[in-house]
Design an enzyme around this catalytic site. Structure first.
Site, PDB file in Angstrom:
ATOM      1  N   ASP A 111      -1.387  -3.479 -43.741  1.00 18.67           N
ATOM      2  CA  ASP A 111      -1.596  -4.632 -42.863  1.00 18.67           C
ATOM      3  C   ASP A 111      -3.095  -4.697 -42.569  1.00 18.67           C
ATOM      4  O   ASP A 111      -3.543  -4.416 -41.467  1.00 18.67           O
ATOM      5  CB  ASP A 111      -0.779  -4.414 -41.585  1.00 18.67           C
ATOM      6  CG  ASP A 111      -0.884  -5.571 -40.607  1.00 18.67           C
ATOM      7  OD1 ASP A 111      -1.512  -6.586 -40.934  1.00 18.67           O
ATOM      8  OD2 ASP A 111      -0.341  -5.434 -39.491  1.00 18.67           O
ATOM      9  N   ASP A 158      -9.635   6.258 -41.167  1.00 15.42           N
ATOM     10  CA  ASP A 158      -9.634   5.419 -42.366  1.00 15.42           C
ATOM     11  C   ASP A 158      -8.298   5.633 -43.085  1.00 15.42           C
ATOM     12  O   ASP A 158      -7.977   6.758 -43.480  1.00 15.42           O
ATOM     13  CB  ASP A 158     -10.813   5.827 -43.251  1.00 15.42           C
ATOM     14  CG  ASP A 158     -10.923   4.943 -44.479  1.00 15.42           C
ATOM     15  OD1 ASP A 158      -9.878   4.491 -45.010  1.00 15.42           O
ATOM     16  OD2 ASP A 158     -12.048   4.686 -44.909  1.00 15.42           O
ATOM     17  N   GLY A 159      -7.547   4.546 -43.238  1.00 13.59           N
ATOM     18  CA  GLY A 159      -6.216   4.646 -43.822  1.00 13.59           C
ATOM     19  C   GLY A 159      -6.225   5.225 -45.228  1.00 13.59           C
ATOM     20  O   GLY A 159      -5.327   5.990 -45.605  1.00 13.59           O
ATOM     21  N   GLU A 193      -5.292   3.007 -37.921  1.00 14.41           N
ATOM     22  CA  GLU A 193      -6.232   1.877 -37.754  1.00 14.41           C
ATOM     23  C   GLU A 193      -7.643   2.469 -37.684  1.00 14.41           C
ATOM     24  O   GLU A 193      -7.884   3.426 -36.960  1.00 14.41           O
ATOM     25  CB  GLU A 193      -5.865   1.118 -36.469  1.00 14.41           C
ATOM     26  CG  GLU A 193      -6.931   0.207 -35.899  1.00 14.41           C
ATOM     27  CD  GLU A 193      -7.317  -0.957 -36.805  1.00 14.41           C
ATOM     28  OE1 GLU A 193      -6.454  -1.759 -37.161  1.00 14.41           O
ATOM     29  OE2 GLU A 193      -8.532  -1.052 -37.154  1.00 14.41           O
ATOM     30  N   ASP A 201      -9.064  -8.782 -44.838  1.00 19.71           N
ATOM     31  CA  ASP A 201      -9.383  -9.174 -46.207  1.00 19.71           C
ATOM     32  C   ASP A 201     -10.365  -8.156 -46.799  1.00 19.71           C
ATOM     33  O   ASP A 201     -10.972  -7.385 -46.057  1.00 19.71           O
ATOM     34  CB  ASP A 201      -9.993 -10.583 -46.198  1.00 19.71           C
ATOM     35  CG  ASP A 201      -8.967 -11.598 -45.721  1.00 19.71           C
ATOM     36  OD1 ASP A 201      -7.756 -11.272 -45.732  1.00 19.71           O
ATOM     37  OD2 ASP A 201      -9.361 -12.697 -45.312  1.00 19.71           O
ATOM     38  N   ASP A 243      -3.305  -4.407 -34.003  1.00 19.12           N
ATOM     39  CA  ASP A 243      -2.804  -5.277 -32.933  1.00 19.12           C
ATOM     40  C   ASP A 243      -1.410  -4.870 -32.459  1.00 19.12           C
ATOM     41  O   ASP A 243      -0.997  -5.213 -31.363  1.00 19.12           O
ATOM     42  CB  ASP A 243      -2.810  -6.750 -33.388  1.00 19.12           C
ATOM     43  CG  ASP A 243      -2.128  -6.917 -34.740  1.00 19.12           C
ATOM     44  OD1 ASP A 243      -0.897  -6.740 -34.815  1.00 19.12           O
ATOM     45  OD2 ASP A 243      -2.823  -7.216 -35.732  1.00 19.12           O
TER      46      ASP A 243
END
Ligand code: SAM
Length: 278
Positions: free
Chosen positions: A155, A137-138, A106, A158, A86
């Protein structure tokens, strides 16, 4: 007629918000994405039925996930954010003049696109010359970085779908390796009231890797239970030895030097349970 969206926070608990307009609902390759315009909290980003951020209360989460670690580090030059498509965390990170570059990794480009279209107050920061946005993919991206970062922020959503691995020991070993010798990280770690087991496990992993491992909290109205937590792991710098002058100079609405200090004071029951789990 009134339209309501209810986030089902547990089997037996929900948060209902009255919706003015549904601006976007789409299935991405990773999750169901929605942007709702609500009467109480303004525009709201929802992923797989869970509220991620709202125009009215996003400042609490974004200030607290960024300014606590960034003022703890004396010279945060290289910053990495995993998730956070975001742009809210990037906006806050860029308030620190010490930061030379902030990379955002992200996994879902649709989240970035939706934020650019509907949440400009957060996503505008993604166009800053000091910000780089990567769609990947982080957890995979992190493995290529060895000692490259001063501060890493997790960040994430869940622990469901692609975010499950962001709560596992392997990932935190990679975070440790990607940080330079004075580096530190913060990860969002859910509600101390509703997710105590997850927090205990995560803190256990972080304590096994970092000499400084602490939990801090912030009051966030739209997150389950209203009290949210963050786990901080640091190789050298202690968050209570932060530079107060730098903290007070930042233009913020929630974060201050006083909030920085008090965020580490945990309700007794939570403090005692986490200490016993050592
Ligand atoms: N503030 C939020 C909260 O606590 O509810 C988190 C917001 S942010 C939008 C979370 C982002 O993490 C999502 O956009 C999601 O796509 C991203 N994400 C989940 N797993 C990821 C992974 N393995 N690598 C990179 N990004 C990931």
């Amino acid at each position: 007629m009134e339209f309501w969206f209810t986030e089902k926070q547990t089997e037996h608990l929900g948060l209902g918000v009255r919706v003015r307009e549904s601006l976007l609902v789409e299935q991405t390759p990773f999750q169901e994405l929605a942007v709702l315009d609500t009467y109480q909290y303004g525009r709201m980003l929802v992923l797989d039925g869970a509220i991620q951020t709202t125009e009215q209360d996003e400042f609490v989460y974004h200030e607290m996930i960024t300014h606590v670690p960034l003022t703890t580090h004396p010279q945060p030059r290289e910053v990495l954010v995993i998730g956070g498509g975001d742009g809210g965390a990037i906006r806050e990170i860029l308030r620190h003049s010490e930061v030379r570059r902030v990379r955002l990794v992200e996994i879902d480009e649709r989240v970035v696109a939706a934020a650019r279209r509907f949440l400009p107050g957060l996503s505008q920061a993604l166009d800053d010359p000091r910000a780089e946005v990567m769609i990947a993919d982080g957890a995979e991206y992190l493995r290529a970085l060895r000692g490259a970062c001063d501060v890493i922020l997790v960040d994430s959503t869940d622990p469901v779908g692609p975010a499950v691995k962001l709560f596992e020991a392997d990932f935190y070993r990679a975070v440790h390796d990607a940080l330079n010798p004075e580096g530190l990280f913060v990860a969002q770690s859910k509600s101390p009231y509703l997710d105590r087991g997850l927090i205990r496990d995560l803190l256990g992993i972080v304590r096994s890797l970092f000499p400084v491992a602490l939990l801090y909290t912030a009051a966030i109205p739209t997150y389950p239970s209203g009290l949210w937590s963050f786990v901080l792991g640091s190789k050298v710098h202690h968050p209570l030895a932060f530079e107060q002058g730098r903290a007070e100079k930042l233009e913020t609405r929630y974060y201050s030097a006083e909030i920085h200090r008090s965020a580490f004071a945990l309700p007794r029951e939570i403090r005692d349970e986490l200490n016993q789990a050592q």
